[in-house]
Motif scaffolding. Structure first.
Motif, PDB file in Angstrom:
ATOM      1  N   ASN A 253       0.851  -1.177   0.000  1.00  0.00           N
ATOM      2  CA  ASN A 253       0.000   0.000   0.000  1.00  0.00           C
ATOM      3  C   ASN A 253       0.895   1.236   0.000  1.00  0.00           C
ATOM      4  O   ASN A 253       2.115   1.134  -0.085  1.00  0.00           O
ATOM      5  CB  ASN A 253      -0.933  -0.010   1.207  1.00  0.00           C
ATOM      6  N   THR A 254       0.304   2.404   0.130  1.00  0.00           N
ATOM      7  CA  THR A 254       1.065   3.644   0.025  1.00  0.00           C
ATOM      8  C   THR A 254       2.164   3.716   1.082  1.00  0.00           C
ATOM      9  O   THR A 254       1.935   3.492   2.271  1.00  0.00           O
ATOM     10  CB  THR A 254       0.134   4.852   0.176  1.00  0.00           C
TER      11      THR A 254
ATOM     12  N   PHE B 293       5.024   6.335   2.583  1.00  0.00           N
ATOM     13  CA  PHE B 293       5.342   7.751   2.652  1.00  0.00           C
ATOM     14  C   PHE B 293       6.821   7.935   2.962  1.00  0.00           C
ATOM     15  O   PHE B 293       7.348   7.311   3.889  1.00  0.00           O
ATOM     16  CB  PHE B 293       4.505   8.444   3.732  1.00  0.00           C
TER      17      PHE B 293
ATOM     18  N   ASP C  59       6.803  12.569  -0.041  1.00  0.00           N
ATOM     19  CA  ASP C  59       6.478  11.884  -1.290  1.00  0.00           C
ATOM     20  C   ASP C  59       5.749  10.570  -0.986  1.00  0.00           C
ATOM     21  O   ASP C  59       5.960   9.954   0.064  1.00  0.00           O
ATOM     22  CB  ASP C  59       7.743  11.590  -2.096  1.00  0.00           C
ATOM     23  N   GLU C  60       4.904  10.142  -1.916  1.00  0.00           N
ATOM     24  CA  GLU C  60       4.128   8.914  -1.729  1.00  0.00           C
ATOM     25  C   GLU C  60       4.396   7.949  -2.886  1.00  0.00           C
ATOM     26  O   GLU C  60       4.572   8.372  -4.028  1.00  0.00           O
ATOM     27  CB  GLU C  60       2.634   9.227  -1.683  1.00  0.00           C
ATOM     28  N   PHE C  61       4.390   6.666  -2.556  1.00  0.00           N
ATOM     29  CA  PHE C  61       4.513   5.648  -3.600  1.00  0.00           C
ATOM     30  C   PHE C  61       3.604   4.471  -3.268  1.00  0.00           C
ATOM     31  O   PHE C  61       3.619   3.953  -2.157  1.00  0.00           O
ATOM     32  CB  PHE C  61       5.950   5.144  -3.740  1.00  0.00           C
ATOM     33  N   THR C  62       2.837   4.058  -4.276  1.00  0.00           N
ATOM     34  CA  THR C  62       1.968   2.890  -4.149  1.00  0.00           C
ATOM     35  C   THR C  62       2.302   1.933  -5.272  1.00  0.00           C
ATOM     36  O   THR C  62       2.190   2.300  -6.452  1.00  0.00           O
ATOM     37  CB  THR C  62       0.488   3.288  -4.233  1.00  0.00           C
TER      38      THR C  62
ATOM     39  N   LYS D 194      11.746   0.626  -5.605  1.00  0.00           N
ATOM     40  CA  LYS D 194      10.547   0.562  -6.446  1.00  0.00           C
ATOM     41  C   LYS D 194      10.871  -0.283  -7.668  1.00  0.00           C
ATOM     42  O   LYS D 194      11.810   0.013  -8.406  1.00  0.00           O
ATOM     43  CB  LYS D 194      10.111   1.976  -6.852  1.00  0.00           C
TER      44      LYS D 194
ATOM     45  N   GLY E 163       3.910   0.915 -10.464  1.00  0.00           N
ATOM     46  CA  GLY E 163       3.694   1.759  -9.306  1.00  0.00           C
ATOM     47  C   GLY E 163       3.382   3.196  -9.666  1.00  0.00           C
ATOM     48  O   GLY E 163       3.597   3.643 -10.802  1.00  0.00           O
ATOM     49  N   THR E 164       2.878   3.923  -8.653  1.00  0.00           N
ATOM     50  CA  THR E 164       2.523   5.325  -8.814  1.00  0.00           C
ATOM     51  C   THR E 164       3.206   6.143  -7.734  1.00  0.00           C
ATOM     52  O   THR E 164       3.094   5.827  -6.549  1.00  0.00           O
ATOM     53  CB  THR E 164       0.999   5.521  -8.707  1.00  0.00           C
ATOM     54  N   LYS E 165       3.899   7.196  -8.157  1.00  0.00           N
ATOM     55  CA  LYS E 165       4.575   8.074  -7.208  1.00  0.00           C
ATOM     56  C   LYS E 165       3.990   9.472  -7.305  1.00  0.00           C
ATOM     57  O   LYS E 165       3.730   9.980  -8.399  1.00  0.00           O
ATOM     58  CB  LYS E 165       6.082   8.141  -7.478  1.00  0.00           C
TER      59      LYS E 165
ATOM     60  N   ASP F 216       2.891   7.465 -13.168  1.00  0.00           N
ATOM     61  CA  ASP F 216       2.217   6.173 -13.099  1.00  0.00           C
ATOM     62  C   ASP F 216       2.769   5.286 -14.209  1.00  0.00           C
ATOM     63  O   ASP F 216       2.620   5.606 -15.391  1.00  0.00           O
ATOM     64  CB  ASP F 216       0.706   6.353 -13.265  1.00  0.00           C
TER      65      ASP F 216
END
Length: 238
Positions: free
Chosen positions: A28-29, A31, A36-39, A47, A51-53, A63
């Motif tokens: 999951n996300t 932080f 910054d966030e990455f999922t 990574k 994935g989406t940052k 994405d």
């Protein structure tokens, strides 16, 4: 000879603790300290996969594909559209080691964009650039500039076909003045025509033809005169 049992080799506990603490697989996300966030997918704390940052400072979103912590493969980079709650796509295409690489489309603004090949964040190879003034360049690129063979079509349909270097007309080329019904063929240096021949070209059907047609050349050997002049400007550097 008696059999001697070897003691079992055990790894330090921190090895297993470190392994369990590593980010791997789908998460999951996550932080970062800077917000910054990455999922998406991870491998060995990097990574890796889909994935989406989201960058906290710029609000940008990437994405797509990742490899060992960097954008790699196909992905789309977007940024917030000022004055609205939507996002505007900036680049969509190939990536390698966190840089634009391969085929992709980059939007400089609503009326100006490039679609074609990239190498290490630079336009390189074949591509087509749509400019805000309505002109279009289609041809070869190198180090983010027009270089090689290419055609520039202006908004009024006048066009240049020929050689380029450093983003400027350099070498042999033709410029078609379709509005006046003429064509210039010769040598260019730094966007300036240096020597060549101007002739009428579809003058009768041109929207703004010249008052008088171009007179015939009276030289015995005009081709030789032009060729000798070209040698002054043409070099291995062009």
């Amino acid at each position: 000879m008696p059999h001697v049992k070897q003691p079992r080799v055990t790894e330090p506990l921190w090895h297993s603790w470190d392994y369990k603490a590593q980010k791997k697989g789908l998460h999951n996300t996550v932080f970062s300290v800077n917000g910054d966030e990455f999922t998406g997918e991870w491998l060995n704390n990097k990574k890796h996969g889909k994935g989406t940052k989201i960058w906290k400072t710029s609000g940008g979103i990437y994405d797509g594909d990742w490899k060992f912590g960097k954008q790699n493969g196909f992905g789309t980079l977007s940024f917030p559209d000022k004055g609205s709650d939507t996002f505007k796509k900036q680049y969509s295409g190939g990536w390698k080691n966190g840089m634009k690489h391969g085929y992709g489309t980059f939007f400089y603004c609503d009326t100006e964009y490039y679609e074609g090949e990239w190498y290490a964040d630079n336009r390189c190879g074949w591509g087509r650039m749509y400019f805000a003034d309505g002109s279009v360049y289609e041809g070869e690129w190198d180090e983010d500039k027009c270089c090689g063979r290419g055609m520039l079509r202006q908004a009024n349909d006048n066009r240049y076909e020929g050689e380029w270097k450093g983003g400027k007309k350099n070498g042999h080329g033709k410029f078609f003045y379709l509005n006046s019904g003429q064509v210039y063929e010769g040598v260019w240096v730094e966007d300036i025509p240096k020597c060549g021949c101007m002739t009428d070209f579809g003058r009768d059907g041109a929207p703004q033809p010249t008052v008088y047609p171009i007179p015939k050349i009276q030289l015995v050997d005009p081709e030789a005169v032009v060729a000798n002049s070209e040698d002054i400007f043409i070099s291995d550097d062009i």
